[in-house]
Design an enzyme around this catalytic site. Structure first.
Site, PDB file in Angstrom:
ATOM      1  N   ASP A  89       0.852  -1.173   0.000  1.00 53.90           N
ATOM      2  CA  ASP A  89       0.000   0.000   0.000  1.00 53.90           C
ATOM      3  C   ASP A  89       0.890   1.226   0.000  1.00 53.90           C
ATOM      4  O   ASP A  89       1.919   1.246   0.671  1.00 53.90           O
ATOM      5  CB  ASP A  89      -0.887  -0.001   1.258  1.00 53.90           C
ATOM      6  CG  ASP A  89      -2.348   0.151   0.923  1.00 53.90           C
ATOM      7  OD1 ASP A  89      -2.722   1.244   0.472  1.00 53.90           O
ATOM      8  OD2 ASP A  89      -3.106  -0.823   1.108  1.00 53.90           O
ATOM      9  N   ASP A 121      -3.308   4.478  -2.219  1.00 54.24           N
ATOM     10  CA  ASP A 121      -4.415   4.826  -1.334  1.00 54.24           C
ATOM     11  C   ASP A 121      -4.943   6.240  -1.558  1.00 54.24           C
ATOM     12  O   ASP A 121      -4.153   7.198  -1.626  1.00 54.24           O
ATOM     13  CB  ASP A 121      -3.881   4.732   0.108  1.00 54.24           C
ATOM     14  CG  ASP A 121      -4.945   4.939   1.149  1.00 54.24           C
ATOM     15  OD1 ASP A 121      -5.812   4.066   1.274  1.00 54.24           O
ATOM     16  OD2 ASP A 121      -4.924   5.980   1.832  1.00 54.24           O
ATOM     17  N   GLU A 128      -6.692   3.488  -5.829  1.00 54.34           N
ATOM     18  CA  GLU A 128      -8.027   3.641  -5.243  1.00 54.34           C
ATOM     19  C   GLU A 128      -8.503   5.043  -5.622  1.00 54.34           C
ATOM     20  O   GLU A 128      -7.968   6.032  -5.120  1.00 54.34           O
ATOM     21  CB  GLU A 128      -7.963   3.510  -3.722  1.00 54.34           C
ATOM     22  CG  GLU A 128      -9.338   3.637  -3.092  1.00 54.34           C
ATOM     23  CD  GLU A 128      -9.296   4.006  -1.611  1.00 54.34           C
ATOM     24  OE1 GLU A 128     -10.181   3.550  -0.885  1.00 54.34           O
ATOM     25  OE2 GLU A 128      -8.400   4.763  -1.187  1.00 54.34           O
ATOM     26  N   HIS A 138     -10.798  -4.552   2.199  1.00 55.98           N
ATOM     27  CA  HIS A 138     -10.766  -4.291   3.646  1.00 55.98           C
ATOM     28  C   HIS A 138     -11.649  -3.118   4.055  1.00 55.98           C
ATOM     29  O   HIS A 138     -11.778  -2.843   5.245  1.00 55.98           O
ATOM     30  CB  HIS A 138      -9.320  -4.015   4.068  1.00 55.98           C
ATOM     31  CG  HIS A 138      -8.813  -2.725   3.491  1.00 55.98           C
ATOM     32  ND1 HIS A 138      -8.619  -2.551   2.134  1.00 55.98           N
ATOM     33  CD2 HIS A 138      -8.504  -1.546   4.058  1.00 55.98           C
ATOM     34  CE1 HIS A 138      -8.215  -1.316   1.901  1.00 55.98           C
ATOM     35  NE2 HIS A 138      -8.135  -0.680   3.061  1.00 55.98           N
ATOM     36  N   ASP A 139     -12.208  -2.398   3.086  1.00 53.76           N
ATOM     37  CA  ASP A 139     -13.088  -1.267   3.396  1.00 53.76           C
ATOM     38  C   ASP A 139     -14.548  -1.589   3.148  1.00 53.76           C
ATOM     39  O   ASP A 139     -15.409  -0.715   3.300  1.00 53.76           O
ATOM     40  CB  ASP A 139     -12.734  -0.062   2.504  1.00 53.76           C
ATOM     41  CG  ASP A 139     -11.400   0.562   2.842  1.00 53.76           C
ATOM     42  OD1 ASP A 139     -10.990   0.484   4.019  1.00 53.76           O
ATOM     43  OD2 ASP A 139     -10.778   1.136   1.927  1.00 53.76           O
TER      44      ASP A 139
HETATM   45  C1  GLC Z   1      -8.350   4.213   1.928  1.00 48.04           C
HETATM   46  C2  GLC Z   1      -8.119   2.923   2.650  1.00 48.04           C
HETATM   47  C3  GLC Z   1      -8.847   2.970   3.955  1.00 48.04           C
HETATM   48  C4  GLC Z   1      -8.301   4.109   4.767  1.00 48.04           C
HETATM   49  C5  GLC Z   1      -8.328   5.416   3.993  1.00 48.04           C
HETATM   50  C6  GLC Z   1      -7.459   6.445   4.631  1.00 48.04           C
HETATM   51  O1  GLC Z   1      -9.670   4.401   1.604  1.00 48.04           O
HETATM   52  O2  GLC Z   1      -8.492   1.845   1.854  1.00 48.04           O
HETATM   53  O3  GLC Z   1      -8.757   1.768   4.659  1.00 48.04           O
HETATM   54  O4  GLC Z   1      -9.057   4.248   5.927  1.00 48.04           O
HETATM   55  O5  GLC Z   1      -7.863   5.277   2.675  1.00 48.04           O
HETATM   56  O6  GLC Z   1      -6.108   6.132   4.443  1.00 48.04           O
END
Ligand code: GLC
Ligand code: CA
Length: 570
Positions: free
Chosen positions: A98, A199, A256, A328-329
């Site tokens: 990540d 991320d 993402e 994971h989200d």
């Molecule tokens: C992304 C991650 C998430 C995190 C957020 C802040 O959305 O996938 O788990 O809380 O970024 O870093």
């Protein structure tokens, strides 16, 4: 389209904290991951994405990094990480990490220095702004609730955080900060990392005038993504990032990205895009509520089917997206996308087939391959996730009862995906000999790897057949580069079907999400069945396992939750 090394790969996301604990402290670790590389290899995995393993106070489970060059003690050492890289390489697998560079942890040295002197060198690594009339500089609401601005004690300053207050946003306008980040990215790539999952990257561009936005909630605040959607220029940062880092190493990157502006897909994932690929969240967005989880709509099958078809069409000309059913989200896909009657092993196989054979890079999230489901939550105290606690309070403030707020969290909580991986029916699902950091889903005695290893019909063994079909010498080309074409979509049925085609092959993937059997009249004569999740009545004619061609009037009967992958005449 230029062919790239990662086009035909299958990826797997590990959430390290919940994967496998090797030393009994209740927290998954690198040694645990290394011990399961063969398991992942046998599942057909080529690329492993590790959610953050950097040093962190874990306010947001490692997405708050306090040292980009160190491995969190909880997970192990840099030596173990290097061992993971070399063991993966031995097995012809690639590791990606990540990359969390929109923000860091408030414990990071940079921020600690900045707090001491907001007007000094490190102050300019972040966004410090004066308050306006004793208030925050503007009315943006952070993703995790409350204002995006946190007051700096004993000053008239605030600092910006789009996520938790312990996650201050990094100032990408500052070339020095950008250089620091590129140096760090290259350091990891030179170590042998194959790339990154990137991320929250769309958030790096801010509107430096920090205007107010029309309030969208009773708190008088406006969601901070509204600024993200309204500001131009993120592409300049992303282009420089790519040129200075990823491109020099032929790295694989998956971003993402929410809230991208219209018409920009080609810039993001085209041949010379900022990233190799990005996740397709279009189906997930269908169950995002207007105000939060408490008003989130359930998935409507027809809308879901339509959304996937549209998304596949829109990406076809640009490049590849990465297909997921969960991460994971997000809550577990089986619990979210399948009707109640389909939340079974057959349903899990069906959903997996439909997702993995789409055009794009398949990502499997840990536990998906055994059909893991949402957990059972009896009280808000059982959750750990910062986002869940915020959503619980939002629901209460909107007038929901405690039970209703809990129900919303049970359906949507990120902790559904974060419960420990279910390895066996032994205590704590074989995840740890200690006390797990998050409660184990009570269904681990029914759903676990060990039981599924010994059952040829298990979800796990089905996933293995599925990945090996996708990667097989005969079909790899069509599943990687073949076109996507929706089929049999009809308001009267709950069939999710599509073709993958190229000049040589036409593959039909047909799944019946309905509760009743359906009969489809084939549009192209069937050649052979490649995969199916049931042994029940299949082709209406008697040649169901035959490799002979059938006439075009042949039908395909699908039971409830049945999926069939079949090669047809071209
Ligand atoms: C992304 C991650 C998430 C995190 C957020 C802040 O959305 O996938 O788990 O809380 O970024 O870093
Ligand atoms: Ca451990």
């Amino acid at each position: 389209m230029i062919k790239k090394w990662w086009h035909d790969k299958i990826a797997y996301q590990i959430y390290p904290k919940s994967f496998l604990d090797s030393n009994g402290d209740g927290i998954g670790d690198l040694a645990g991951i290394i011990s399961r590389l063969d398991y992942l290899k046998a599942l057909g995995i080529d690329i492993i994405w590790l959610s953050p393993i950097y040093k962190s106070p874990f306010v947001d489970q490692g997405y708050d990094i306090s040292d980009y060059y160190a491995i969190a003690e909880e997970f192990g050492t840099m030596e173990e990480f290097d061992l993971l890289l070399s063991e993966a390489k031995k097995r012809d697998m690639h590791i990606i990490m990540d990359l969390v560079i929109n923000h860091c942890s408030s414990q990071h040295e940079w921020f600690q220095q900045a707090l001491k002197n907001p007007y000094g060198e490190y102050g300019d690594y972040f966004y410090f702004r004066k308050g306006v009339n004793g208030h925050e500089p503007n009315n943006l609401r952070s993703y995790f609730g409350g204002s995006c601005w946190e007051p700096v004690p004993d000053t008239d300053l605030y600092y910006l955080h789009m996520f938790a207050r312990e996650q201050p946003d990094l100032n990408w306008e500052n070339p020095k900060l950008r250089e620091e980040l590129y140096k760090m990215v290259n350091w990891w790539l030179e170590k042998g990392l194959a790339g990154f999952r990137i991320d929250a990257i769309i958030n790096i561009k801010k509107d430096l005038s920090f205007p107010d936005f029309p309030a969208d909630g009773p708190d008088g605040l406006a969601a901070c993504w509204k600024m993200v959607e309204s500001v131009d220029g993120v592409g300049d940062f992303l282009d420089e990032l790519k040129e200075r880092t990823f491109k020099c190493h032929d790295a694989f990157t998956v971003a993402e990205v929410f809230n991208m502006q219209e018409g920009e897909l080609g810039n993001f994932i085209g041949d010379d895009g900022y990233f190799s690929t990005m996740f397709d969240f279009s189906a997930h967005c269908l169950s995002f509520g207007e105000h939060g989880w408490y008003d989130a709509p359930p998935i409507d099958f027809r809308q879901w089917r339509q959304t996937i078809a549209e998304s596949q069409a829109s990406v076809a000309q640009c490049g590849f997206e990465a297909n997921i059913i969960e991460n994971h989200d997000e809550p577990r896909g089986v619990s979210r996308f399948l009707p109640d009657y389909a939340q079974t092993p057959a349903g899990a196989k069906m959903l997996g087939t439909v997702s993995l054979l789409l055009r794009g890079i398949p990502f499997i999230y840990q536990g998906q391959e055994i059909g893991m489901q949402n957990s059972v939550w009896n009280s808000i105290d059982e959750f750990n996730d910062i986002n869940t606690i915020d959503q619980y309070n939002i629901a209460l403030q909107a007038g929901m009862s405690d039970a209703q707020a809990l129900a919303a969290c049970s359906l949507h909580s990120r902790d559904n995906a974060r419960t420990p991986m279910q390895w066996s029916s032994e205590e704590n699902a074989g995840f740890t000999t200690g006390q797990p950091w998050l409660k184990v889903n009570p269904n681990y005695t029914e759903i676990n790897v060990a039981d599924q290893e010994s059952d040829v019909d298990s979800v796990l063994n089905y996933y293995r057949r599925l990945t090996s079909l996708r990667k097989s010498a005969d079909y790899k080309e069509v599943f990687t580069y073949g076109d996507f074409e929706p089929a049999f979509a009809d308001d009267d049925n709950m069939v999710m079907a599509y073709y993958r085609t190229n000049k040589e092959k036409r593959i039909l993937i047909a799944a019946n999400f309905g509760s009743e059997p359906v009969e489809l009249v084939l549009e192209y004569p069937a050649k052979r069945v490649l995969l199916r999740n049931m042994h029940s009545g299949l082709l209406l004619s008697d040649s169901r396992d035959s490799t002979e061609s059938m006439d075009s009037t042949s039908g395909l009967k699908l039971d409830s939750c049945e999926v069939c992958v079949m090669e047809c005449q071209i």
